[in-house]
Motif scaffolding. Structure first.
Motif, mmCIF file in Angstrom:
data_model
loop_
_atom_site.group_PDB
_atom_site.id
_atom_site.type_symbol
_atom_site.label_atom_id
_atom_site.label_comp_id
_atom_site.label_asym_id
_atom_site.label_seq_id
_atom_site.Cartn_x
_atom_site.Cartn_y
_atom_site.Cartn_z
ATOM 1 N N LYS A 1 -45.071 48.274 -81.583
ATOM 2 C CA LYS A 1 -44.003 47.383 -81.155
ATOM 3 C C LYS A 1 -44.165 46.048 -81.864
ATOM 4 O O LYS A 1 -45.239 45.719 -82.370
ATOM 5 C CB LYS A 1 -44.005 47.209 -79.638
ATOM 6 N N LYS B 1 -44.026 53.087 -80.385
ATOM 7 C CA LYS B 1 -42.714 53.395 -79.830
ATOM 8 C C LYS B 1 -42.702 54.758 -79.152
ATOM 9 O O LYS B 1 -43.407 55.691 -79.534
ATOM 10 C CB LYS B 1 -41.658 53.363 -80.937
ATOM 11 N N ASN C 1 -38.515 39.982 -79.756
ATOM 12 C CA ASN C 1 -38.216 41.244 -80.425
ATOM 13 C C ASN C 1 -38.664 41.170 -81.879
ATOM 14 O O ASN C 1 -39.271 40.178 -82.305
ATOM 15 C CB ASN C 1 -36.714 41.567 -80.317
ATOM 16 N N SER D 1 -39.504 47.546 -74.738
ATOM 17 C CA SER D 1 -39.660 47.900 -76.152
ATOM 18 C C SER D 1 -39.550 49.401 -76.354
ATOM 19 O O SER D 1 -39.208 49.865 -77.432
ATOM 20 C CB SER D 1 -41.015 47.399 -76.675
ATOM 21 N N ASN D 2 -39.814 50.146 -75.292
ATOM 22 C CA ASN D 2 -39.743 51.601 -75.404
ATOM 23 C C ASN D 2 -38.474 52.187 -74.802
ATOM 24 O O ASN D 2 -38.153 53.350 -75.028
ATOM 25 C CB ASN D 2 -40.976 52.224 -74.733
#
Length: 466
Positions: free
Chosen positions: A249, A270, A327, A411-412
């Motif tokens: 990530k 990920k 991000n 993030s996943n």
């Protein structure tokens, strides 16, 4: 419990965590690759950094380094949550802390099941971050009813697991044969099943509401969605993952890199896209689902309430200045902002202790033990430290961070899953569903620190230290 013929909860937990790791390596081979990278990195740190190696040996942390891992699951109903609490109790794990993730757009609230006494943690630090889906946050009444109907039909525990839980509760322990049966039966709750319990159209409706809702509701049980080894250098892991064919990530969650690590830093690879079979596809695995991933953590010092307040202030300042969710596009700027704001947080253990920002474990030095028969011996904690009769090391943070957990989830799950919920923190309702109060983690650290001081008092034959 050390009753002859029975297996201690610590031992059951140790065996279960090993079995869970073996199962997850089989299910997610990339996790095995990640474990190899973590092992190599830890060995490099121990070889090149004598300070870290000495600290780990002094505190006994070296003995549990390879055992360090936590898992995460998500359950769908209060009944599932209450029963999972009974299952973890067999392994000496109690609910510690309350975490509200709705503020980050994740419709769950959570606790962490773990051992609570330092001796049990030394035997096995295995933890499971456990989240309960908040049905009240599904504003679509028809979809909420569908979720309730689906969850009502499933049983995530095997009949034998339930019987062994009852046997433990009746007898206070399990014998060796029952303990081994329990481990194997409990594993079934956490096992991955590619067969969904919904049609492809139902899955799409759940997924469109929130990916996590689909993950919780659409399968036979709360498959373990990640296991997490402990590294001594998470920045090195982040840099090394691409060379192993692993995509990390963008942002390491938690505080910035420091000389004296605090709390918890986490990263992950990920989530995998896995084939699944929906109920209207005749068991042909032609659908897909994305949820399970690999995570790595670096644990630092446990902060006192004063330290935690400072941490939250600095973290919020960095995120407010960033102005958006961290991000890939803003990762470099976010890291720079963290470094800038956290300059206000002392980065040496002497200042951290003097300012009351960190919990410590105190232990008698060889000089202090040798000086017990001297006519003059300092009695206060500060005098004993100044004279070199007592040494101290920071307590390892054993728990989690809501913002970091949400960051890993998001993030996943994908940026499009950043829903906004009107719901608010509801610890009272969570504890009602759980069937008991959650334990305040800060109380546990304070208790450990206090016990270490009392042990110093006893060994050095001085009045009780506080």
């Amino acid at each position: 419990m050390n009753t002859p013929g029975f297996v201690s909860p610590d031992e059951i937990r140790t065996r279960f965590s090993r079995a869970m790791s073996d199962m997850y390596k089989d299910e997610v081979p990339l996790y095995g690759t990640l474990m190899e990278l973590v092992s190599q990195t830890n060995q490099q740190v121990l070889t090149s950094n004598k300070t870290v190696a000495d600290y780990l040996n002094r505190t006994g942390e070296i003995e549990r380094l390879d055992m360090e891992r936590h898992g995460a699951i998500r359950v769908g109903t209060p009944e599932e949550l209450a029963t999972i609490a009974r299952l973890f109790a067999v392994m000496g794990m109690q609910p510690v802390g309350y975490y509200d993730l709705t503020t980050a757009g994740v419709p769950v609230h959570s606790t962490a099941f773990r051992a609570v006494h330092e001796k049990s943690l030394q035997a096995s630090p295995f933890r499971v971050f456990t989240s309960l889906l908040r049905l009240d946050l599904i504003d679509n009444q028809e979809l909420r009813h569908l979720v309730q109907t689906i969850l009502k039909k499933r049983q995530i525990f095997t009949p034998k697991a339930l019987k062994l839980i009852e046997k433990f509760e009746a007898n206070g322990a399990l014998d060796s044969e029952d303990a081994e049966d329990f481990i194997q039966q409990a594993l079934e709750t956490f096992r991955w099943h590619r067969e969904a319990t919904v049609t492809a159209e139902e899955y799409k409706r759940l997924h469109d509401q929130h990916r996590l809702i689909a993950d919780v509701v659409a399968f036979k049980g709360p498959h373990i969605n990640h296991l997490t080894p402990r590294t001594l250098d998470i920045d090195q892991i982040q840099l090394g993952m691409p060379d192993k064919g692993i995509t990390p990530k963008a942002v390491i969650e938690g505080p910035p890199r420091r000389e004296c690590p605090i709390l918890l830093r986490q990263t992950s690879f990920k989530a995998l896209q896995e084939t699944v079979a929906f109920t209207d596809q005749n068991n042909n695995a032609c659908g897909s689902h994305t949820a399970r991933f690999g995570e790595i953590e670096q644990r630092g010092a446990a902060l006192t309430p004063k330290g935690r307040a400072l941490y939250d202030t600095l973290l919020n300042a960095a995120r407010d200045e960033l102005g958006e969710f961290p991000n890939e596009a803003n990762a470099e700027r976010y890291s720079a902002l963290l470094e800038q704001h956290f300059k206000e947080f002392p980065d040496n253990y002497a200042d951290l202790r003097k300012q009351g920002l960190v919990y410590f474990r105190y232990f008698p030095s060889p000089l202090g033990i040798a000086s017990r028969s001297n006519a003059y011996r300092p009695n206060s904690r500060e005098e004993l430290i100044a004279q070199g009769h007592i040494q101290y090391e920071p307590l390892v943070y054993e728990d989690f961070l809501p913002v970091s957990a949400a960051g890993i989830f998001q993030s996943n799950l994908g940026d499009e899953s950043q829903n906004h919920y009107a719901g608010s923190s509801n610890q009272e309702e969570f504890e009602k569903d759980l069937g008991c109060k959650v334990i305040n983690e800060l109380t546990l650290y304070a208790d450990t620190q206090r016990r270490s001081l009392l042990e110093c008092s006893t060994i050095l034959v001085v009045p009780p230290l506080v």
